[in-house]
Motif scaffolding. Structure first.
Motif, short mmCIF file in Angstrom:
data_model
loop_
_atom_site.label_atom_id
_atom_site.label_comp_id
_atom_site.label_asym_id
_atom_site.label_seq_id
_atom_site.Cartn_x
_atom_site.Cartn_y
_atom_site.Cartn_z
N GLY A 89 -9.01 -2.35 -9.25
CA GLY A 89 -9.66 -3.07 -10.34
C GLY A 89 -10.12 -4.48 -10.01
O GLY A 89 -10.55 -5.23 -10.89
N ASP A 97 -11.44 2.23 -0.87
CA ASP A 97 -11.05 3.56 -1.37
C ASP A 97 -11.77 4.66 -0.58
O ASP A 97 -11.24 5.75 -0.42
CB ASP A 97 -11.36 3.66 -2.86
CG ASP A 97 -10.55 2.64 -3.64
OD1 ASP A 97 -9.32 2.71 -3.57
OD2 ASP A 97 -11.15 1.75 -4.28
N LYS A 147 -1.66 2.25 7.26
CA LYS A 147 -2.19 1.06 6.58
C LYS A 147 -1.68 -0.21 7.26
O LYS A 147 -2.43 -1.18 7.47
CB LYS A 147 -1.76 1.06 5.11
CG LYS A 147 -2.46 2.10 4.26
CD LYS A 147 -2.03 2.04 2.81
CE LYS A 147 -2.80 3.10 2.01
NZ LYS A 147 -2.71 2.94 0.58
N GLY A 166 -12.43 -0.86 -5.64
CA GLY A 166 -12.14 -1.11 -7.05
C GLY A 166 -11.04 -0.23 -7.61
O GLY A 166 -10.75 -0.28 -8.80
N GLY A 167 -10.41 0.57 -6.73
CA GLY A 167 -9.27 1.37 -7.18
C GLY A 167 -8.20 0.50 -7.82
O GLY A 167 -7.52 0.92 -8.76
N SER A 186 -2.77 -2.13 -1.45
CA SER A 186 -1.58 -1.97 -0.61
C SER A 186 -1.88 -2.28 0.86
O SER A 186 -1.02 -2.85 1.55
CB SER A 186 -1.03 -0.55 -0.76
OG SER A 186 -2.02 0.40 -0.48
C1 5RP Z 1 -8.84 -2.93 -4.96
C2 5RP Z 1 -9.52 -2.23 -3.85
C3 5RP Z 1 -8.67 -1.74 -2.72
O1 5RP Z 1 -9.15 -2.27 -1.54
C4 5RP Z 1 -8.73 -0.25 -2.67
O2 5RP Z 1 -8.35 0.27 -3.93
C5 5RP Z 1 -7.81 0.32 -1.58
O3 5RP Z 1 -6.49 0.12 -1.94
P1 5RP Z 1 -5.29 0.52 -0.99
O4 5RP Z 1 -5.31 -0.39 0.17
O5 5RP Z 1 -4.08 0.33 -1.88
O6 5RP Z 1 -5.45 1.96 -0.59
O7 5RP Z 1 -10.70 -2.07 -3.81
O8 5RP Z 1 -9.74 -3.25 -6.00
#
Ligand code: 5RP
Length: 222
Positions: free
Chosen positions: A98, A84, A7, A95-96, A30
């Motif tokens: 929110g 996601d 990441k 939207g993971g 993240s």
């Molecule tokens: C937040 C999102 C994020 O981009 C998605 O959930 C990915 O998150 P991460 O970078 O923690 O894996 O859409 O609403």
């Protein structure tokens, strides 16, 4: 290499897309947090950032990066955010965290959407990740029934209120064969604020971190 390392590498690679003396949009999550960290090193070269959530605003401010209102900033040259899931067309599930509504607004107002992700987000077909949908509270049951009719299993996200004061339904088992068509159809259900499918406005560039390095991927066209 750990997922977090990947990441971070994807986030670092996105710095190449940031031009001096511009305002850019920044996503939530993240991976976006790693990007904010990287961005803080070049903050003196930026005019400011438009944030996609209260959490991102807080983080940007903690790093001393000026946060601007989208209405004042106008159209943006660049939006950087995680996802996601992504398919080969760079259509996304988001939207993971929110924050999908503000993320979709900032993406819509941006010329270039650079998605940053680790390799676990790459899928042949969207939908293994439950599709987040932001819903007006009084429409929760109505929207839930409409989703059931379409074969989805909506589950209310417990103890969660969005930055806009709404609820999130996470929808399992949706067959997402035609993402743009499904997004348009779900958009037409009264009470839905935002669908976490980013297919009508997909990403333009994907920086996908793998064990071999960060790959730059453009949308595949059939
Ligand atoms: C937040 C999102 C994020 O981009 C998605 O959930 C990915 O998150 P991460 O970078 O923690 O894996 O859409 O609403």
């Amino acid at each position: 290499m750990s997922t977090d390392d990947m990441k971070k590498r994807a986030a670092e690679a996105a710095l190449d897309y940031v031009e001096d003396n511009t305002v850019l949009g920044v996503g939530t999550g993240s991976t976006a947090n790693y990007f904010i960290e990287a961005l803080s090193r070049i903050k003196h070269r930026l005019d400011g950032v438009v944030s996609s959530s209260a959490a991102t605003t807080q983080r940007l401010k903690a790093f001393g990066i000026p946060v601007l209102d989208l209405n004042a900033a106008g159209p943006l040259p660049l939006y950087v955010d995680g996802a996601d899931e992504t398919n080969r067309q760079l259509q996304l599930i988001k939207g993971g965290g929110g924050a999908l509504t503000r993320e979709k607004i900032v993406a819509a107002a941006s010329e270039l959407f650079v998605c940053i992700a680790d390799q676990s987000k790459w899928v042949e077909m969207l939908g293994a990740f439950p599709l987040p949908i932001e819903v007006i509270p009084m429409a929760r049951s109505h929207v839930g029934r409409e989703l059931l009719k379409r074969g989805g299993q909506p589950v209310l996200r417990e103890n969660f209120i969005t930055d806009n004061g709404n609820l999130i339904l996470d929808v399992y088992n949706l067959q997402i064969l035609e993402p743009a068509k499904l997004e348009a159809e779900l958009n037409s259900i009264v009470g839905i604020v935002t669908v976490g499918l980013f297919a009508l406005r997909p990403a333009n560039v994907l920086l996908l971190a793998t064990a071999e390095g960060v790959k730059t991927i453009r949308p595949w066209r059939s």
